[in-house]
Write an enzyme that holds these catalytic residues in place. Sequence first.
Site, PDB file in Angstrom:
ATOM      1  N   GLY A 111      -7.447  -2.750  -5.595  1.00  0.00           N
ATOM      2  CA  GLY A 111      -7.349  -1.820  -6.719  1.00  0.00           C
ATOM      3  C   GLY A 111      -8.689  -1.327  -7.245  1.00  0.00           C
ATOM      4  N   LYS A 150      -1.449  12.292  -5.293  1.00  0.00           N
ATOM      5  CA  LYS A 150      -0.609  12.528  -6.457  1.00  0.00           C
ATOM      6  C   LYS A 150      -0.408  11.179  -7.131  1.00  0.00           C
ATOM      7  CE  LYS A 150       3.834  14.458  -7.741  1.00  0.00           C
ATOM      8  NZ  LYS A 150       3.166  15.187  -8.831  1.00  0.00           N
ATOM      9  N   TYR A 151      -0.535  11.150  -8.464  1.00  0.00           N
ATOM     10  CA  TYR A 151      -0.337   9.895  -9.186  1.00  0.00           C
ATOM     11  C   TYR A 151       1.133   9.769  -9.563  1.00  0.00           C
ATOM     12  CZ  TYR A 151      -0.570   6.284 -12.739  1.00  0.00           C
ATOM     13  OH  TYR A 151      -0.353   5.136 -13.463  1.00  0.00           O
ATOM     14  N   HIS A 160      -2.525  -5.632 -10.067  1.00  0.00           N
ATOM     15  CA  HIS A 160      -2.230  -5.341  -8.656  1.00  0.00           C
ATOM     16  C   HIS A 160      -1.950  -6.584  -7.818  1.00  0.00           C
ATOM     17  CE1 HIS A 160      -3.074  -1.221  -9.492  1.00  0.00           C
ATOM     18  NE2 HIS A 160      -4.348  -1.427  -9.717  1.00  0.00           N
ATOM     19  N   LYS A 191       0.755  -9.450  -6.781  1.00  0.00           N
ATOM     20  CA  LYS A 191       2.191  -9.701  -6.844  1.00  0.00           C
ATOM     21  C   LYS A 191       2.461 -11.076  -7.449  1.00  0.00           C
ATOM     22  CE  LYS A 191       2.450  -6.924  -2.725  1.00  0.00           C
ATOM     23  NZ  LYS A 191       2.348  -6.972  -1.254  1.00  0.00           N
ATOM     24  N   ARG A 204      -0.657  -8.235   9.352  1.00  0.00           N
ATOM     25  CA  ARG A 204      -0.660  -9.707   9.326  1.00  0.00           C
ATOM     26  C   ARG A 204       0.617 -10.181   8.655  1.00  0.00           C
ATOM     27  NH1 ARG A 204      -1.105 -10.151   3.885  1.00  0.00           N
ATOM     28  NH2 ARG A 204      -2.398  -8.609   2.862  1.00  0.00           N
ATOM     29  N   ARG A 227       5.461 -16.932  -7.183  1.00  0.00           N
ATOM     30  CA  ARG A 227       4.150 -17.459  -6.757  1.00  0.00           C
ATOM     31  C   ARG A 227       3.636 -18.423  -7.812  1.00  0.00           C
ATOM     32  NH1 ARG A 227       0.491 -12.966  -3.704  1.00  0.00           N
ATOM     33  NH2 ARG A 227       2.186 -11.819  -2.707  1.00  0.00           N
TER      34      ARG A 227
HETATM   35  P1  ADP Z   1      -5.693  -1.452  -2.737  1.00  0.00           P
HETATM   36  O1  ADP Z   1      -5.900  -1.569  -1.260  1.00  0.00           O
HETATM   37  O2  ADP Z   1      -6.969  -1.251  -3.512  1.00  0.00           O
HETATM   38  O3  ADP Z   1      -4.845  -2.554  -3.288  1.00  0.00           O
HETATM   39  P2  ADP Z   1      -3.421   0.418  -2.645  1.00  0.00           P
HETATM   40  O4  ADP Z   1      -3.473   1.763  -2.053  1.00  0.00           O
HETATM   41  O5  ADP Z   1      -2.663  -0.631  -1.902  1.00  0.00           O
HETATM   42  O6  ADP Z   1      -4.932  -0.058  -2.939  1.00  0.00           O
HETATM   43  O7  ADP Z   1      -2.842   0.512  -4.092  1.00  0.00           O
HETATM   44  C1  ADP Z   1      -2.831  -0.585  -4.987  1.00  0.00           C
HETATM   45  C2  ADP Z   1      -1.922  -0.321  -6.163  1.00  0.00           C
HETATM   46  O8  ADP Z   1      -2.367   0.849  -6.900  1.00  0.00           O
HETATM   47  C3  ADP Z   1      -0.483   0.003  -5.782  1.00  0.00           C
HETATM   48  O9  ADP Z   1       0.302  -1.169  -5.580  1.00  0.00           O
HETATM   49  C4  ADP Z   1      -0.045   0.789  -7.015  1.00  0.00           C
HETATM   50  O10 ADP Z   1       0.170  -0.122  -8.069  1.00  0.00           O
HETATM   51  C5  ADP Z   1      -1.279   1.603  -7.363  1.00  0.00           C
HETATM   52  N1  ADP Z   1      -1.257   2.921  -6.693  1.00  0.00           N
HETATM   53  C6  ADP Z   1      -1.768   3.232  -5.468  1.00  0.00           C
HETATM   54  N2  ADP Z   1      -1.561   4.536  -5.158  1.00  0.00           N
HETATM   55  C7  ADP Z   1      -0.893   5.075  -6.212  1.00  0.00           C
HETATM   56  C8  ADP Z   1      -0.386   6.405  -6.521  1.00  0.00           C
HETATM   57  N3  ADP Z   1      -0.547   7.438  -5.680  1.00  0.00           N
HETATM   58  N4  ADP Z   1       0.251   6.579  -7.712  1.00  0.00           N
HETATM   59  C9  ADP Z   1       0.403   5.548  -8.588  1.00  0.00           C
HETATM   60  N5  ADP Z   1      -0.048   4.292  -8.360  1.00  0.00           N
HETATM   61  C10 ADP Z   1      -0.695   4.047  -7.205  1.00  0.00           C
END
Ligand code: ADP
Length: 447
Positions: free
Chosen positions: A164, A200-201, A234, A236, A290, A336
């Site tokens: 994140g 896009k968010y 971020h 789980k 993995r 967890r």
């Molecule tokens: P990282 O590898 O840094 O963990 P990710 O791409 O897996 O990055 O995204 C981590 C988290 O960020 C996601 O689980 C979600 O909570 C949030 N996130 C990622 N992309 C988006 C998006 N396009 N819109 C809203 N939230 C997002």
Amino acid sequence: MISKILIANRGEIALRVLRACKELGIATVAVHSTADADAMHVRLADESVCIGPPPSRDSYLNIHQIVAACEITGADAVHPGYGFLSENAKFAEILEAHDITFIGPTAEHIRIMGDKITAKKTAQELGIPVVPGSDGEVKPENALEVARKIGFPVLIKATAGGGGRGMKVARSEADLEEAVATARSEALAAFGNDAVYMEKYLGKPRHIEVQIVGDGAGNAVHLGERDCSLQRRHQKVWEEANSPALNVDQRMKIGQICAEAMKKLKYRGAGTIEFLYENGEFYFIEMNTRLQVEHPITEAITGIDLVHEQIRVASGGGLSVKQEDIVFSGHAIECRINAEDPRTFVPSPGTITHFHAPGGLGVRVDSGAYQGYRIPPYYDSLIGKLIVHGRTRVECMMRLRRVLDEFVIDGIKTTLPLFQDLINNQDIANGDYDIHWLEKHLAATSE
Ligand code: ADP
């Protein structure tokens, strides 16, 4: 054929892999740092090798020591678990050069999925739905044009991202310049690379991921999805299979898309394709090449041992199942258990003075912890996983409530009280939550 596996990991996952090896009649080698000499995976392995001092970079991440341990013990394969070297393409190559089987995908596939932009492009080419966004890297001078095309709000993400970091939301044009600049400087500090891209968010998505396994020769199956929307920072915390948000048709549709993609890629081993899910649409975010921490809930509803499949595929034995043989049965939840304060999530290492794990039908505890175990302060705080299965989600939740009452871990703080709180929450009972729910709930219930 593989006859001896070195497990390049520690904690509950090392134990998990060791159990699978024993069931398959394969000899095991544990490796450990000096801080883990008393660990359960070391005690239960056929052989063990100390590979260095406590810091991970000198032990569990020390490729030379791990290869040397293979040579000394005659191990002909390595299972990397998750974390540490599990997604390190160089490690896979070095093992191959030493004629040691890496239980995982090819180095090429690890590399493709390890780079966010290449991963997204590849996913799109393979027919997997992705988040609308920029076509590769975005430079500050083009940011406005790209953002207008995507439509606000947008998310700026580091190409080299992980955990994140280097991620910033721009809600409107006024926010954009600063969001891009902050994301770039965070990315530079965290990854030594300031490249960013734009997406896009999504405002209220769920995190839904699909488990796949491939044989490397063009056969692949999916084992359904897991809903991992309950997260804090971020990370789980609680995972479910199946997702309370999907019906059977949606499950099979996204599963088939993923399995077909993996057939085209000729993917080998276990992998997870992660999506954000909003308003009935799936958006690919990344693929993990993995085994995942939360894989046991998939095992609970399918009856398939994923580590057995990984080992079969790595030894050239192919998959044990065809897609039509895979039956999804009931519902499973994983909690967890971290050695952390359940409110602040500050790590709480120390000695476990009393440990009693629950049992009964539909209960699985994956943990290397025991009474008298001293949790070393050097590694992540996951000390165990509680997995509960029931014929329905309601039965699963009732069982989880009973099991949480039985579980005793004294001497340190753990996240068990958090699950006591969640199991009594109406939104959780309804399966009505998105990826922001837990943070909001924690903020609303803190004094
Ligand atoms: P990282 O590898 O840094 O963990 P990710 O791409 O897996 O990055 O995204 C981590 C988290 O960020 C996601 O689980 C979600 O909570 C949030 N996130 C990622 N992309 C988006 C998006 N396009 N819109 C809203 N939230 C997002």
